[in-house]
Write an enzyme that holds these catalytic residues in place. Structure first.
Site, mmCIF file in Angstrom:
data_model
loop_
_atom_site.group_PDB
_atom_site.id
_atom_site.type_symbol
_atom_site.label_atom_id
_atom_site.label_comp_id
_atom_site.label_asym_id
_atom_site.label_seq_id
_atom_site.Cartn_x
_atom_site.Cartn_y
_atom_site.Cartn_z
ATOM 1 N N ASP A 317 0.815 -1.220 0.000
ATOM 2 C CA ASP A 317 0.000 0.000 0.000
ATOM 3 C C ASP A 317 0.851 1.274 0.000
ATOM 4 O O ASP A 317 0.325 2.378 -0.071
ATOM 5 C CB ASP A 317 -0.932 0.008 1.217
ATOM 6 N N ARG A 390 -4.836 7.106 -1.014
ATOM 7 C CA ARG A 390 -3.373 7.104 -0.931
ATOM 8 C C ARG A 390 -2.721 7.948 -2.034
ATOM 9 O O ARG A 390 -1.614 8.449 -1.855
ATOM 10 C CB ARG A 390 -2.836 5.675 -0.933
HETATM 11 C C1 S3P Z 1 -5.514 -5.704 2.896
HETATM 12 C C2 S3P Z 1 -4.761 -6.406 1.987
HETATM 13 C C3 S3P Z 1 -4.093 -5.793 0.838
HETATM 14 C C4 S3P Z 1 -4.008 -4.281 0.982
HETATM 15 C C5 S3P Z 1 -5.292 -3.674 1.455
HETATM 16 C C6 S3P Z 1 -5.694 -4.243 2.798
HETATM 17 C C7 S3P Z 1 -6.133 -6.416 4.014
HETATM 18 O O1 S3P Z 1 -4.827 -6.091 -0.316
HETATM 19 O O2 S3P Z 1 -3.622 -3.701 -0.252
HETATM 20 O O3 S3P Z 1 -5.171 -2.267 1.573
HETATM 21 O O4 S3P Z 1 -6.577 -5.788 4.981
HETATM 22 O O5 S3P Z 1 -6.189 -7.657 3.963
HETATM 23 P P1 S3P Z 1 -4.561 -7.429 -1.198
HETATM 24 O O6 S3P Z 1 -4.926 -8.598 -0.401
HETATM 25 O O7 S3P Z 1 -5.452 -7.257 -2.394
HETATM 26 O O8 S3P Z 1 -3.108 -7.367 -1.567
#
Ligand code: S3P
Length: 430
Positions: A317, A390
């Site tokens: 992120d 972001r």
């Molecule tokens: C998250 C997982 C990530 C991240 C998102 C929050 C989570 O996504 O980018 O902001 O809380 O499990 P992905 O699982 O798609 O990578």
């Protein structure tokens, strides 16, 4: 909701801040608190729009959730089988975590439910959770052959599977773990690189039987989850904006308190240090099974680096703000293996290349990342957030090093993860 804000250049950030609670952990605290027996108290819950989407969805399924006068959230758990059919569509807003994790959970409930979201979320890929859940016996319908929301879910009896995910995604892993709470037999998820492990940690903290091993995790069904006191650490993904802001703005010295430094999330610290950033961890401690520290950061001369492989999910992120640091570093930064950035709240590669380009940065898009040649300073311009929190906050950070004010369009989206971002920025500039 298209409020625009202008950020002027800064002569240094100083002082101490505490960033709001971790978004991922806050979502999971509502989910597991609702499925537990007894009361769960959540300290430091992030009241961002994404988490409020999760909170409202569980209230709509009959869970009593109240905010005490001291700010602590109280959840009256209904037990693993206590959720009720929601009378209406559940709106996940902008939150991919809400939608993907709940798809796993709802697939196993003995009722019908529908999940939708805002214009951005309805474009994001859902097949990554729908497909493995279907292999467990889930019955899910949606647009594009259940690849996009709205999703309609008819709860079904599930069976555990062993799933090899092609992508390192905590949302996919967590959706399957939540479904696995109800499946017949064990559920195992393998991933190519370790994604954030908050679900595993919190499931274990609430009493579930989860076993992590190199490359994956296994969950056993039908645990008895018990209500807990959850203390949510500050979100390192929110802290990241201030860490980069202080590093790139000469004269800065900033203490960011109570930052979660879970190793599956702390890639940003490794990356900024490898760029030459002066970051110190103070008072390392553990809160509800999660490592936490205060981070002291001082302005530093940064240099370009190469980023790829298992560092990518550990900082997934943070790439918008990492690209800002890289734009002002000496030399070239190469970001690879980050094609997931294309399917975040917006296409973050295209968005950052376009917006940083308007500020005079030298950034080139790659299919799976970016190539960034550092420059000595940026220029003022009018830029867009693309509705992505972001991107908006990264532009605000970049503006600190522009020669003239930067106007950012559509900044209301910062409330999804960091409602007091603008106040904190004001506070440390003073
Ligand atoms: C998250 C997982 C990530 C991240 C998102 C929050 C989570 O996504 O980018 O902001 O809380 O499990 P992905 O699982 O798609 O990578």
């Amino acid at each position: 909701m298209t409020q625009s804000l202008t950020v002027s250049p800064s002569r240094g950030l100083r002082g101490e801040i505490t960033v709001p609670g971790d978004k991922s952990i806050s979502h999971r605290s509502i989910m597991l608190g609702s499925l537990a027996e007894g009361t769960t108290c959540v300290h430091g819950f992030l009241e961002g729009e994404d988490n409020l989407s999760t909170l409202k969805a569980f209230q709509a399924m009959g869970v009593n959730i109240t905010r005490r006068s001291d700010g602590v959230l109280e959840i009256e758990g209904r037990g693993l089988h206590g959720l009720r059919e929601p009378a209406d569509v559940l709106d996940c807003g902008n939150s991919g975590t809400t939608m993907r994790l709940m798809t796993g959970l709802l697939a196993a409930q003995r009722f019908f439910s529908v999940l939708t979201g805002d214009q951005y979320l309805r474009k994001r890929p859902m097949k990554r959770v729908v497909e493995p859940l279907a292999a467990m016996g889930a019955r899910i319908w949606g647009r594009d052959g259940a690849a996009r929301a709205p999703l309609a879910i008819n709860g079904a009896a599930l069976r555990g599977i062993e799933y090899r995910s092609a992508i390192a995604s905590a949302q996919v892993k967590s959706a399957l773990l939540l479904a696995g709470l109800y499946a017949e037999g064990e559920t195992t998820v393998h991933e190519p690189h370790l994604s954030r492990d908050h679900s595993e940690r919190m499931l274990a903290f609430f009493g579930a039987e989860v076993r992590s091993f190199a490359g994956g995790v296994t969950i056993r069904p039908e645990p008895r989850l018990e209500g807990r006191e959850v203390r949510v650490p500050g979100d390192i993904s929110s802290a990241a904006f201030f860490l980069v802001a202080a590093l790139i703005t000469p004269g800065s010295e900033l203490l960011v308190r109570n930052v979660g430094i879970n190793p599956t999330r702390s890639g940003i610290l490794d990356i900024l240090r490898s760029m030459g950033g002066d970051l110190q961890l103070l008072d390392e401690r553990t809160l509800s099974g999660e490592p936490v520290a205060d981070v002291l950061v001082r302005a530093s001369a940064l240099r370009g680096v190469e980023i790829g492989g298992d560092l990518v999910p550990r900082a997934i992120d943070e790439f918008p703000v990492i690209s800002v640091a890289a734009a002002l570093a000496e030399g070239t930064t190469l970001i690879r293996d980050a094609q997931e950035l294309r399917v975040k709240e917006t296409d973050r590669i295209a968005a950052m290349v376009g917006e940083l380009g308007s500020l005079g940065a030298r950034v080139e898009a790659l299919e799976d990342g970016m190539r960034i040649e550092g420059v000595a300073g940026l220029q003022g311009a009018r830029v867009r957030s693309h509705g992505d929190h972001r991107i908006a906050m990264s532009m605000a950070v970049a503006a600190l090093r522009a020669a003239a004010p930067v106007t950012i369009e559509d900044t209301a989206c910062t409330a999804t993860s960091f409602p007091n971002f603008w106040q904190l920025l004001e506070q440390v500039r003073a």
